[in-house]
Design a protein around this motif. Structure first.
Motif, PDB file in Angstrom:
ATOM      1  N   ILE A  45       0.836  -1.200   0.000  1.00 37.73           N
ATOM      2  CA  ILE A  45       0.000   0.000   0.000  1.00 37.73           C
ATOM      3  C   ILE A  45       0.872   1.252   0.000  1.00 37.73           C
ATOM      4  CG2 ILE A  45      -1.604   1.364   1.410  1.00 37.73           C
ATOM      5  CD1 ILE A  45      -2.897  -1.325   2.238  1.00 37.73           C
ATOM      6  N   ALA A  46       1.919   1.247   0.815  1.00 34.54           N
ATOM      7  CA  ALA A  46       2.824   2.409   0.872  1.00 34.54           C
ATOM      8  C   ALA A  46       3.527   2.615  -0.466  1.00 34.54           C
ATOM      9  CB  ALA A  46       3.843   2.223   1.994  1.00 34.54           C
ATOM     10  N   GLU A  47       3.970   1.528  -1.095  1.00 33.52           N
ATOM     11  CA  GLU A  47       4.631   1.632  -2.401  1.00 33.52           C
ATOM     12  C   GLU A  47       3.669   2.177  -3.450  1.00 33.52           C
ATOM     13  OE1 GLU A  47       6.345  -2.138  -3.451  1.00 33.52           O
ATOM     14  OE2 GLU A  47       7.718  -2.115  -1.742  1.00 33.52           O
ATOM     15  N   MET A  48       2.428   1.717  -3.420  1.00 32.14           N
ATOM     16  CA  MET A  48       1.435   2.198  -4.388  1.00 32.14           C
ATOM     17  C   MET A  48       1.126   3.678  -4.165  1.00 32.14           C
ATOM     18  SD  MET A  48       1.030  -0.239  -6.388  1.00 32.14           S
ATOM     19  CE  MET A  48      -0.279   0.431  -7.376  1.00 32.14           C
ATOM     20  N   GLU A  49       1.066   4.117  -2.920  1.00 31.45           N
ATOM     21  CA  GLU A  49       0.816   5.524  -2.625  1.00 31.45           C
ATOM     22  C   GLU A  49       1.983   6.391  -3.125  1.00 31.45           C
ATOM     23  OE1 GLU A  49      -1.217   8.865  -1.285  1.00 31.45           O
ATOM     24  OE2 GLU A  49      -1.910   6.816  -1.639  1.00 31.45           O
ATOM     25  N   ASN A  50       3.210   5.923  -2.892  1.00 36.25           N
ATOM     26  CA  ASN A  50       4.381   6.646  -3.391  1.00 36.25           C
ATOM     27  C   ASN A  50       4.376   6.710  -4.911  1.00 36.25           C
ATOM     28  OD1 ASN A  50       5.331   7.141  -0.826  1.00 36.25           O
ATOM     29  ND2 ASN A  50       6.685   5.366  -0.796  1.00 36.25           N
ATOM     30  N   LEU A  51       4.012   5.611  -5.554  1.00 34.38           N
ATOM     31  CA  LEU A  51       3.950   5.573  -7.017  1.00 34.38           C
ATOM     32  C   LEU A  51       2.881   6.540  -7.523  1.00 34.38           C
ATOM     33  CD1 LEU A  51       4.808   4.273  -9.704  1.00 34.38           C
ATOM     34  CD2 LEU A  51       3.042   2.553  -9.320  1.00 34.38           C
ATOM     35  N   ARG A  52       1.729   6.590  -6.845  1.00 33.61           N
ATOM     36  CA  ARG A  52       0.660   7.503  -7.247  1.00 33.61           C
ATOM     37  C   ARG A  52       1.126   8.956  -7.153  1.00 33.61           C
ATOM     38  NH1 ARG A  52      -2.735  10.772  -5.071  1.00 33.61           N
ATOM     39  NH2 ARG A  52      -2.182  10.269  -2.939  1.00 33.61           N
ATOM     40  N   LYS A  53       1.782   9.299  -6.034  1.00 34.65           N
ATOM     41  CA  LYS A  53       2.270  10.667  -5.862  1.00 34.65           C
ATOM     42  C   LYS A  53       3.325  11.019  -6.905  1.00 34.65           C
ATOM     43  CE  LYS A  53       1.371  11.018  -0.907  1.00 34.65           C
ATOM     44  NZ  LYS A  53       1.983  11.056   0.420  1.00 34.65           N
ATOM     45  N   ARG A  54       4.251  10.077  -7.163  1.00 32.16           N
ATOM     46  CA  ARG A  54       5.294  10.316  -8.154  1.00 32.16           C
ATOM     47  C   ARG A  54       4.687  10.498  -9.545  1.00 32.16           C
ATOM     48  NH1 ARG A  54       8.710   6.741  -6.339  1.00 32.16           N
ATOM     49  NH2 ARG A  54       7.782   5.000  -7.459  1.00 32.16           N
ATOM     50  N   THR A  55       3.675   9.708  -9.866  1.00 33.56           N
ATOM     51  CA  THR A  55       3.010   9.815 -11.165  1.00 33.56           C
ATOM     52  C   THR A  55       2.292  11.152 -11.289  1.00 33.56           C
ATOM     53  OG1 THR A  55       2.719   7.418 -11.219  1.00 33.56           O
ATOM     54  CG2 THR A  55       1.350   8.709 -12.707  1.00 33.56           C
ATOM     55  N   GLU A  56       1.600  11.579 -10.231  1.00 34.35           N
ATOM     56  CA  GLU A  56       0.935  12.885 -10.257  1.00 34.35           C
ATOM     57  C   GLU A  56       1.947  14.003 -10.476  1.00 34.35           C
ATOM     58  OE1 GLU A  56      -1.234  13.330  -6.614  1.00 34.35           O
ATOM     59  OE2 GLU A  56      -2.884  12.047  -7.285  1.00 34.35           O
ATOM     60  N   ARG A  57       3.098  13.914  -9.799  1.00 36.01           N
ATOM     61  CA  ARG A  57       4.146  14.931  -9.949  1.00 36.01           C
ATOM     62  C   ARG A  57       4.686  14.933 -11.376  1.00 36.01           C
ATOM     63  NH1 ARG A  57       6.549  13.703  -5.426  1.00 36.01           N
ATOM     64  NH2 ARG A  57       7.920  12.173  -6.365  1.00 36.01           N
ATOM     65  N   ASP A  58       4.899  13.736 -11.949  1.00 32.53           N
ATOM     66  CA  ASP A  58       5.390  13.641 -13.323  1.00 32.53           C
ATOM     67  C   ASP A  58       4.387  14.211 -14.322  1.00 32.53           C
ATOM     68  OD1 ASP A  58       7.696  12.476 -12.386  1.00 32.53           O
ATOM     69  OD2 ASP A  58       7.148  10.425 -12.982  1.00 32.53           O
ATOM     70  N   VAL A  59       3.108  13.933 -14.094  1.00 34.89           N
ATOM     71  CA  VAL A  59       2.069  14.460 -14.988  1.00 34.89           C
ATOM     72  C   VAL A  59       2.025  15.980 -14.897  1.00 34.89           C
ATOM     73  CG1 VAL A  59      -0.440  14.583 -15.339  1.00 34.89           C
ATOM     74  CG2 VAL A  59       0.668  12.364 -15.058  1.00 34.89           C
ATOM     75  N   ALA A  60       2.112  16.524 -13.687  1.00 33.92           N
ATOM     76  CA  ALA A  60       2.105  17.983 -13.507  1.00 33.92           C
ATOM     77  C   ALA A  60       3.324  18.612 -14.180  1.00 33.92           C
ATOM     78  CB  ALA A  60       2.072  18.337 -12.026  1.00 33.92           C
ATOM     79  N   SER A  64       3.333  21.245 -17.298  1.00 33.46           N
ATOM     80  CA  SER A  64       3.970  22.557 -17.169  1.00 33.46           C
ATOM     81  C   SER A  64       5.092  22.770 -18.163  1.00 33.46           C
ATOM     82  CB  SER A  64       4.531  22.736 -15.761  1.00 33.46           C
ATOM     83  OG  SER A  64       3.509  22.693 -14.818  1.00 33.46           O
ATOM     84  N   TYR A  65       5.884  21.745 -18.397  1.00 34.83           N
ATOM     85  CA  TYR A  65       7.114  21.943 -19.157  1.00 34.83           C
ATOM     86  C   TYR A  65       7.109  21.313 -20.546  1.00 34.83           C
ATOM     87  CZ  TYR A  65       8.566  23.222 -14.484  1.00 34.83           C
ATOM     88  OH  TYR A  65       8.645  23.812 -13.258  1.00 34.83           O
ATOM     89  N   ALA A  66       5.980  20.740 -20.969  1.00 35.80           N
ATOM     90  CA  ALA A  66       5.936  20.083 -22.280  1.00 35.80           C
ATOM     91  C   ALA A  66       6.166  21.070 -23.413  1.00 35.80           C
ATOM     92  CB  ALA A  66       4.607  19.365 -22.470  1.00 35.80           C
ATOM     93  N   ILE A  67       5.751  22.306 -23.212  1.00 34.52           N
ATOM     94  CA  ILE A  67       5.891  23.285 -24.290  1.00 34.52           C
ATOM     95  C   ILE A  67       7.199  24.068 -24.206  1.00 34.52           C
ATOM     96  CG2 ILE A  67       3.398  23.556 -24.491  1.00 34.52           C
ATOM     97  CD1 ILE A  67       3.875  26.367 -23.145  1.00 34.52           C
ATOM     98  N   ALA A  68       8.104  23.655 -23.331  1.00 35.03           N
ATOM     99  CA  ALA A  68       9.344  24.431 -23.120  1.00 35.03           C
ATOM    100  C   ALA A  68      10.122  24.611 -24.419  1.00 35.03           C
ATOM    101  CB  ALA A  68      10.204  23.767 -22.059  1.00 35.03           C
ATOM    102  N   GLY A  69      10.284  23.549 -25.196  1.00 37.40           N
ATOM    103  CA  GLY A  69      11.025  23.657 -26.457  1.00 37.40           C
ATOM    104  C   GLY A  69      10.333  24.590 -27.429  1.00 37.40           C
ATOM    105  N   PHE A  70       9.020  24.456 -27.540  1.00 38.00           N
ATOM    106  CA  PHE A  70       8.247  25.325 -28.430  1.00 38.00           C
ATOM    107  C   PHE A  70       8.325  26.773 -27.956  1.00 38.00           C
ATOM    108  CE2 PHE A  70       4.166  27.348 -29.545  1.00 38.00           C
ATOM    109  CZ  PHE A  70       4.296  27.336 -30.926  1.00 38.00           C
ATOM    110  N   ALA A  71       8.199  26.979 -26.638  1.00 37.52           N
ATOM    111  CA  ALA A  71       8.254  28.334 -26.088  1.00 37.52           C
ATOM    112  C   ALA A  71       9.612  28.975 -26.352  1.00 37.52           C
ATOM    113  CB  ALA A  71       7.965  28.303 -24.592  1.00 37.52           C
TER     114      ALA A  71
END
Length: 197
Positions: A45-60, A64-71
Protein backbone atom coordinates in the motif's frame (compact mmCIF):
# COMPACT_ATOMS: atom_id res chain seq x y z
CA UNK A 1 19.10 -57.74 5.35
CA UNK A 2 17.67 -54.34 6.02
CA UNK A 3 14.29 -55.99 6.54
CA UNK A 4 15.84 -58.09 9.30
CA UNK A 5 17.39 -55.02 10.94
CA UNK A 6 14.08 -53.20 10.76
CA UNK A 7 12.32 -56.18 12.26
CA UNK A 8 14.81 -56.34 15.13
CA UNK A 9 14.42 -52.56 15.80
CA UNK A 10 17.88 -51.62 14.57
CA UNK A 11 18.44 -48.71 12.20
CA UNK A 12 19.91 -49.50 8.86
CA UNK A 13 23.38 -48.12 8.14
CA UNK A 14 22.29 -45.58 5.50
CA UNK A 15 19.34 -44.18 7.47
CA UNK A 16 19.71 -41.44 10.06
CA UNK A 17 17.60 -41.71 13.17
CA UNK A 18 14.95 -39.00 13.32
CA UNK A 19 15.09 -36.92 16.47
CA UNK A 20 11.94 -35.94 18.12
CA UNK A 21 11.07 -32.45 16.86
CA UNK A 22 8.87 -30.31 18.99
CA UNK A 23 5.57 -29.66 17.29
CA UNK A 24 4.88 -26.05 16.33
CA UNK A 25 1.73 -24.63 17.76
CA UNK A 26 -0.59 -24.12 14.75
CA UNK A 27 -2.10 -20.97 16.26
CA UNK A 28 1.35 -19.37 16.65
CA UNK A 29 2.27 -20.39 13.09
CA UNK A 30 -0.91 -18.76 11.77
CA UNK A 31 -0.25 -15.62 13.82
CA UNK A 32 3.29 -15.37 12.42
CA UNK A 33 2.01 -15.90 8.88
CA UNK A 34 -0.77 -13.35 9.45
CA UNK A 35 1.77 -10.80 10.74
CA UNK A 36 4.03 -11.38 7.73
CA UNK A 37 1.15 -11.03 5.28
CA UNK A 38 -0.08 -7.88 7.03
CA UNK A 39 3.41 -6.39 6.78
CA UNK A 40 3.53 -7.22 3.05
CA UNK A 41 0.13 -5.62 2.46
CA UNK A 42 1.12 -2.45 4.33
CA UNK A 43 4.37 -2.20 2.37
CA UNK A 44 2.52 -2.70 -0.92
CA UNK A 45 0.00 0.00 0.00
CA UNK A 46 2.82 2.41 0.87
CA UNK A 47 4.63 1.63 -2.40
CA UNK A 48 1.43 2.20 -4.39
CA UNK A 49 0.82 5.52 -2.62
CA UNK A 50 4.38 6.65 -3.39
CA UNK A 51 3.95 5.57 -7.02
CA UNK A 52 0.66 7.50 -7.25
CA UNK A 53 2.27 10.67 -5.86
CA UNK A 54 5.29 10.32 -8.15
CA UNK A 55 3.01 9.82 -11.16
CA UNK A 56 0.93 12.88 -10.26
CA UNK A 57 4.15 14.93 -9.95
CA UNK A 58 5.39 13.64 -13.32
CA UNK A 59 2.07 14.46 -14.99
CA UNK A 60 2.11 17.98 -13.51
CA UNK A 61 5.70 18.50 -14.68
CA UNK A 62 4.82 17.24 -18.15
CA UNK A 63 1.86 19.62 -18.33
CA UNK A 64 3.97 22.56 -17.17
CA UNK A 65 7.11 21.94 -19.16
CA UNK A 66 5.94 20.08 -22.28
CA UNK A 67 5.89 23.28 -24.29
CA UNK A 68 9.34 24.43 -23.12
CA UNK A 69 11.02 23.66 -26.46
CA UNK A 70 8.25 25.33 -28.43
CA UNK A 71 8.25 28.33 -26.09
CA UNK A 72 12.02 28.70 -26.49
CA UNK A 73 11.56 28.76 -30.27
CA UNK A 74 8.75 31.31 -29.97
CA UNK A 75 11.06 33.59 -27.99
CA UNK A 76 13.27 33.81 -31.08
CA UNK A 77 10.28 34.93 -33.14
CA UNK A 78 9.32 37.49 -30.49
CA UNK A 79 12.88 38.81 -30.45
CA UNK A 80 12.79 39.22 -34.23
CA UNK A 81 9.58 41.24 -33.97
CA UNK A 82 11.10 43.44 -31.24
CA UNK A 83 14.24 44.05 -33.29
CA UNK A 84 12.10 44.97 -36.30
CA UNK A 85 10.37 47.64 -34.23
CA UNK A 86 13.66 48.93 -32.78
CA UNK A 87 15.03 49.61 -36.25
CA UNK A 88 12.20 51.98 -37.09
CA UNK A 89 13.03 55.49 -35.81
CA UNK A 90 10.43 57.20 -33.59
CA UNK A 91 9.97 60.03 -36.13
CA UNK A 92 9.06 57.52 -38.83
CA UNK A 93 6.61 55.75 -36.49
CA UNK A 94 4.87 59.00 -35.63
CA UNK A 95 4.64 60.31 -39.19
CA UNK A 96 3.99 57.00 -40.95
CA UNK A 97 0.95 56.84 -43.21
CA UNK A 98 -0.83 54.29 -45.29
CA UNK A 99 0.91 50.98 -45.87
CA UNK A 100 3.92 51.77 -43.69
CA UNK A 101 1.66 52.68 -40.76
CA UNK A 102 -0.29 49.43 -41.23
CA UNK A 103 2.96 47.46 -41.34
CA UNK A 104 4.25 49.00 -38.10
CA UNK A 105 0.91 48.44 -36.35
CA UNK A 106 0.85 44.84 -37.59
CA UNK A 107 4.33 44.14 -36.20
CA UNK A 108 3.38 45.72 -32.86
CA UNK A 109 0.19 43.68 -32.71
CA UNK A 110 2.02 40.45 -33.56
CA UNK A 111 4.61 41.13 -30.84
CA UNK A 112 1.96 41.87 -28.19
CA UNK A 113 -0.06 38.79 -29.13
CA UNK A 114 3.01 36.53 -29.00
CA UNK A 115 3.91 37.89 -25.55
CA UNK A 116 0.31 37.40 -24.37
CA UNK A 117 0.20 33.79 -25.59
CA UNK A 118 3.54 32.97 -23.98
CA UNK A 119 2.30 34.45 -20.67
CA UNK A 120 -0.96 32.50 -20.98
CA UNK A 121 1.08 29.27 -21.06
CA UNK A 122 3.22 30.14 -18.03
CA UNK A 123 6.23 31.78 -19.72
CA UNK A 124 7.32 34.72 -17.55
CA UNK A 125 9.95 37.37 -18.05
CA UNK A 126 12.88 37.16 -15.60
CA UNK A 127 13.37 40.38 -13.67
CA UNK A 128 16.97 41.43 -14.00
CA UNK A 129 17.50 45.21 -13.85
CA UNK A 130 18.52 46.30 -10.36
CA UNK A 131 18.63 42.72 -9.06
CA UNK A 132 21.64 40.98 -7.54
CA UNK A 133 23.37 38.88 -10.22
CA UNK A 134 22.11 35.29 -10.11
CA UNK A 135 24.06 32.87 -12.33
CA UNK A 136 20.99 30.60 -12.53
CA UNK A 137 18.87 33.35 -14.12
CA UNK A 138 21.36 35.79 -15.61
CA UNK A 139 24.25 35.54 -18.04
CA UNK A 140 26.88 38.24 -17.48
CA UNK A 141 27.98 39.73 -20.80
CA UNK A 142 30.21 42.50 -19.44
CA UNK A 143 31.08 44.49 -16.31
CA UNK A 144 30.22 48.14 -15.86
CA UNK A 145 32.34 50.29 -13.52
CA UNK A 146 29.75 51.97 -11.29
CA UNK A 147 30.63 53.07 -7.75
CA UNK A 148 27.01 54.13 -7.06
CA UNK A 149 25.58 50.61 -6.81
CA UNK A 150 26.80 47.52 -4.93
CA UNK A 151 29.12 45.23 -6.84
CA UNK A 152 27.32 42.34 -8.51
CA UNK A 153 24.14 44.31 -9.23
CA UNK A 154 22.60 44.04 -12.71
CA UNK A 155 22.78 47.55 -14.20
CA UNK A 156 21.98 46.86 -17.86
CA UNK A 157 19.85 44.26 -19.65
CA UNK A 158 21.00 43.37 -23.16
CA UNK A 159 18.40 40.66 -23.79
CA UNK A 160 15.44 39.75 -21.61
CA UNK A 161 15.39 36.32 -20.00
CA UNK A 162 12.37 34.05 -19.67
CA UNK A 163 11.33 31.17 -17.43
CA UNK A 164 8.53 28.64 -17.47
CA UNK A 165 7.53 27.65 -13.96
CA UNK A 166 10.79 27.41 -12.04
CA UNK A 167 12.88 26.45 -15.10
CA UNK A 168 14.85 29.00 -17.08
CA UNK A 169 14.11 28.93 -20.80
CA UNK A 170 16.67 31.59 -21.58
CA UNK A 171 18.81 33.50 -19.08
CA UNK A 172 18.77 37.29 -19.19
CA UNK A 173 21.94 38.65 -20.81
CA UNK A 174 23.11 41.43 -18.54
CA UNK A 175 25.81 43.93 -17.64
CA UNK A 176 26.92 43.74 -14.01
CA UNK A 177 28.24 46.54 -11.79
CA UNK A 178 31.91 46.37 -10.80
CA UNK A 179 33.80 48.37 -8.23
CA UNK A 180 30.83 49.65 -6.26
CA UNK A 181 30.62 49.50 -2.51
CA UNK A 182 30.19 45.97 -1.29
CA UNK A 183 27.04 45.04 0.58
CA UNK A 184 27.56 46.15 4.21
CA UNK A 185 28.37 43.24 6.51
CA UNK A 186 26.47 43.02 9.79
CA UNK A 187 28.40 44.71 12.61
CA UNK A 188 29.76 42.34 15.27
CA UNK A 189 28.17 42.57 18.69
CA UNK A 190 30.19 44.14 21.51
CA UNK A 191 33.71 45.33 20.84
CA UNK A 192 34.42 42.59 18.28
CA UNK A 193 36.79 40.68 20.58
CA UNK A 194 36.12 37.01 21.18
CA UNK A 195 36.22 36.62 24.94
CA UNK A 196 35.22 32.94 25.00
CA UNK A 197 38.83 31.69 24.77
Amino acid sequence: MSDENAAQGETPENEIPVADTPEVDPVEALRAENSELRDRVLRTIAEMENLRKRTERDVADTRSYAIAGFARDMLSATDALSRALLVIPNEVRETAEGTLKSLIEGIELAERETQRLLAKHGVKQIEAAGQKFDPHKHQAMFEVPNPNVPEGTVVQVVQEGFAIGDRVLRPAMVGVAKGGAAQPAPAPEGDGVDKSA
